[in-house]
Design an enzyme around this catalytic site. Structure first.
Site, PDB file in Angstrom:
ATOM      1  N   GLY A  54       7.891  25.500  36.649  1.00  0.00           N
ATOM      2  CA  GLY A  54       9.011  24.609  36.369  1.00  0.00           C
ATOM      3  C   GLY A  54       9.001  23.471  37.385  1.00  0.00           C
ATOM      4  O   GLY A  54       8.797  23.698  38.583  1.00  0.00           O
ATOM      5  N   ARG A  87      -1.631  22.202  39.543  1.00  0.00           N
ATOM      6  CA  ARG A  87      -1.281  21.965  38.133  1.00  0.00           C
ATOM      7  C   ARG A  87      -1.099  20.449  37.991  1.00  0.00           C
ATOM      8  O   ARG A  87      -0.445  19.831  38.840  1.00  0.00           O
ATOM      9  CB  ARG A  87       0.003  22.703  37.723  1.00  0.00           C
ATOM     10  CG  ARG A  87      -0.156  24.232  37.724  1.00  0.00           C
ATOM     11  CD  ARG A  87       1.054  24.919  37.114  1.00  0.00           C
ATOM     12  NE  ARG A  87       1.080  24.790  35.660  1.00  0.00           N
ATOM     13  CZ  ARG A  87       2.130  25.126  34.902  1.00  0.00           C
ATOM     14  NH1 ARG A  87       3.233  25.585  35.472  1.00  0.00           N
ATOM     15  NH2 ARG A  87       2.083  25.003  33.589  1.00  0.00           N
ATOM     16  N   ASP A 240       8.590  17.652  32.623  1.00  0.00           N
ATOM     17  CA  ASP A 240       7.611  17.780  33.711  1.00  0.00           C
ATOM     18  C   ASP A 240       7.169  16.427  34.235  1.00  0.00           C
ATOM     19  O   ASP A 240       6.755  16.291  35.386  1.00  0.00           O
ATOM     20  CB  ASP A 240       6.401  18.586  33.227  1.00  0.00           C
ATOM     21  CG  ASP A 240       6.782  20.053  33.122  1.00  0.00           C
ATOM     22  OD1 ASP A 240       7.326  20.440  32.074  1.00  0.00           O
ATOM     23  OD2 ASP A 240       6.578  20.785  34.108  1.00  0.00           O
ATOM     24  N   LYS A 251       7.280  21.318  28.071  1.00  0.00           N
ATOM     25  CA  LYS A 251       6.598  22.481  27.509  1.00  0.00           C
ATOM     26  C   LYS A 251       6.209  22.254  26.053  1.00  0.00           C
ATOM     27  O   LYS A 251       7.003  21.736  25.267  1.00  0.00           O
ATOM     28  CB  LYS A 251       7.529  23.696  27.629  1.00  0.00           C
ATOM     29  CG  LYS A 251       7.017  24.989  27.030  1.00  0.00           C
ATOM     30  CD  LYS A 251       5.649  25.402  27.544  1.00  0.00           C
ATOM     31  CE  LYS A 251       5.571  25.486  29.038  1.00  0.00           C
ATOM     32  NZ  LYS A 251       4.170  25.507  29.551  1.00  0.00           N
TER      33      LYS A 251
HETATM   34  O1  MRU Z   1       4.421  25.766  32.245  1.00  0.00           O
HETATM   35  P1  MRU Z   1       5.800  25.794  32.862  1.00  0.00           P
HETATM   36  O2  MRU Z   1       6.519  27.061  32.627  1.00  0.00           O
HETATM   37  O3  MRU Z   1       5.764  25.391  34.312  1.00  0.00           O
HETATM   38  O4  MRU Z   1       6.590  24.658  32.095  1.00  0.00           O
HETATM   39  C1  MRU Z   1       7.874  24.336  32.513  1.00  0.00           C
HETATM   40  C2  MRU Z   1       8.554  23.386  31.605  1.00  0.00           C
HETATM   41  O5  MRU Z   1       7.989  22.839  30.703  1.00  0.00           O
HETATM   42  C3  MRU Z   1       9.967  23.046  31.948  1.00  0.00           C
HETATM   43  O6  MRU Z   1      10.683  22.745  30.789  1.00  0.00           O
HETATM   44  C4  MRU Z   1       9.970  21.833  32.862  1.00  0.00           C
HETATM   45  O7  MRU Z   1       9.195  22.067  34.028  1.00  0.00           O
HETATM   46  C5  MRU Z   1      11.312  21.448  33.268  1.00  0.00           C
HETATM   47  S1  MRU Z   1      11.968  22.622  34.413  1.00  0.00           S
HETATM   48  C6  MRU Z   1      13.386  21.987  34.888  1.00  0.00           C
END
Ligand code: MRU
Length: 367
Positions: A54, A87, A240, A251
């Protein structure tokens, strides 16, 4: 959420040396288990395998990771490179690394503060800022929803996980839903399961249950019939990375929700701190989308990972997708709400002169 035994991330001075201690999100909701990262390679592995995930908390991981390298006498430049590259999509990760590394370098060059202490202080400052941003986003987002949907209890659909697991505070999109819930205005939180790694079913449902919210989990492909039945008042998601044109990477599965929301006349609201805006990325086309291993799709990500596809099946597994600005109704940040979403509003958001309740008519509006 408030009564969780283990915070998403914390710094700990242990007898054997300092460590970044995470709530291992891979083990939720079944077990609340701490993961102690005593060095940067352990933290990088935790980031890559989504023990911590996240965007905002990735920023904290990056900053505390630099502090950890400095405190442990590791090569800080090398650690910063490893952390920032763990990442590629969430811009907060590199931002957190840069902040702590800059504080460390300034101390080295200035000869004043102890460099490791300076890096840690910067990580702690970012942590506090993130918690404050979360409070403000919740207030702005809640006010926006009250304006958009003044009548009746709100039925909100969310995707992935955006609560206190991703933040020094209560999160981004889920923090807004929590605020609506605490005000007695939430009728239903619809939680997309979020294949392939089930961040919705495993993590958002876990947080919603702890908060006592009225929630239901749905398979991602059930969202269309939910909209068609008129059961969604607004979509709330995090981000992100937000490009200079207002394109939103989040996501995978967020973009189809935006298309559905537009078709059904439902507001599609993105909630993210200003640190998620990457003005250096001109448009959505420039956002690097992480692709992850195929086994995340071909095996179920719980209970030992039973295969759901024949051995050797190929897979397409982008972790994120990009929603174009014209499908985003509003971007809620701690500094205010951008709507309509486009270059002008994003530029205003990023301008040094912004006050937090900016002018209307140029893409920023008071929440
Ligand atoms: O792959 P992830 O679980 O790290 O993806 C996270 C997301 O897509 C969240 O929606 C995004 O980071 C926003 S968190 C406030």
């Amino acid at each position: 959420m408030a009564d969780r035994r283990v915070p998403a991330l914390r710094w700990e001075e242990r007898p054997e040396g300092p460590a970044v201690v995470l709530l291992d999100q891979r083990r939720l909701p079944g077990e609340e288990v701490e993961l102690v990262c005593a060095d940067v390679p352990a933290l990088v592995d935790a980031v890559r395998t989504l023990a911590v995930r996240g965007a905002p908390v990735l920023g904290l991981s990056g900053a505390y990771g630099v502090a950890l390298a400095a405190a442990r006498g590791a090569d800080v430049a090398d650690a910063a490179g490893q952390l920032a590259g763990a990442r590629p999509t969430a811009v907060n990760l590199a931002y957190g690394v840069r902040r702590a590394e800059a504080a460390y370098r300034a101390a080295v060059d200035g000869g004043g503060a102890v460099p490791a202490a300076a890096a840690l202080a910067e990580a702690e400052a970012l942590h506090a800022e993130d918690a404050e941003a979360s409070r403000r986003m919740a207030a702005h987002g809640h006010a926006l929803l009250e304006r958009l949907c003044p009548a009746g209890g709100l039925r909100l659909l969310t995707h992935c996980n955006t609560g206190s697991l991703v933040s020094g505070g209560e999160g981004t999109a889920l923090a807004v839903a929590v605020s609506v819930h605490r005000a007695g205005r939430l009728r239903r939180l619809w939680v997309d399961e979020t294949r392939p790694l089930l961040q919705g079913a495993r993590l958002t449902a876990y947080e919603a249950a702890r908060e006592g919210m009225a929630y239901r989990v749905l398979a991602d492909n059930a969202a269309g019939s939910l909209f068609a039945a008129g059961e969604v008042d607004a979509v709330l998601i995090g981000a992100d990375r937000i490009a200079a044109d207002g394109s939103v990477a989040n996501k995978v599965g967020s973009y189809p929700l935006a298309v559905l929301a537009r078709h059904h006349g439902v507001p599609f609201v993105v909630v993210a701190p200003v640190t998620t805006v990457d003005a250096a990325t001109e448009s959505g086309a420039g956002i690097v989308v992480e692709h992850r291993p195929g086994h995340e799709v071909t095996r179920f990500p719980v209970s030992g990972g039973a295969a759901v596809a024949p051995a050797g099946a190929g897979a397409y597994n982008p972790a994120f997708d990009v929603t174009p600005p014209e499908l985003v109704s509003a971007i809620v940040t701690e500094a205010g709400v951008v709507s309509p979403v486009g270059r002008e509003g994003i530029a205003e958001l990023c301008s040094p002169s912004r006050t937090g309740t900016s002018r209307t008519g140029n893409g920023m509006m008071n929440a």
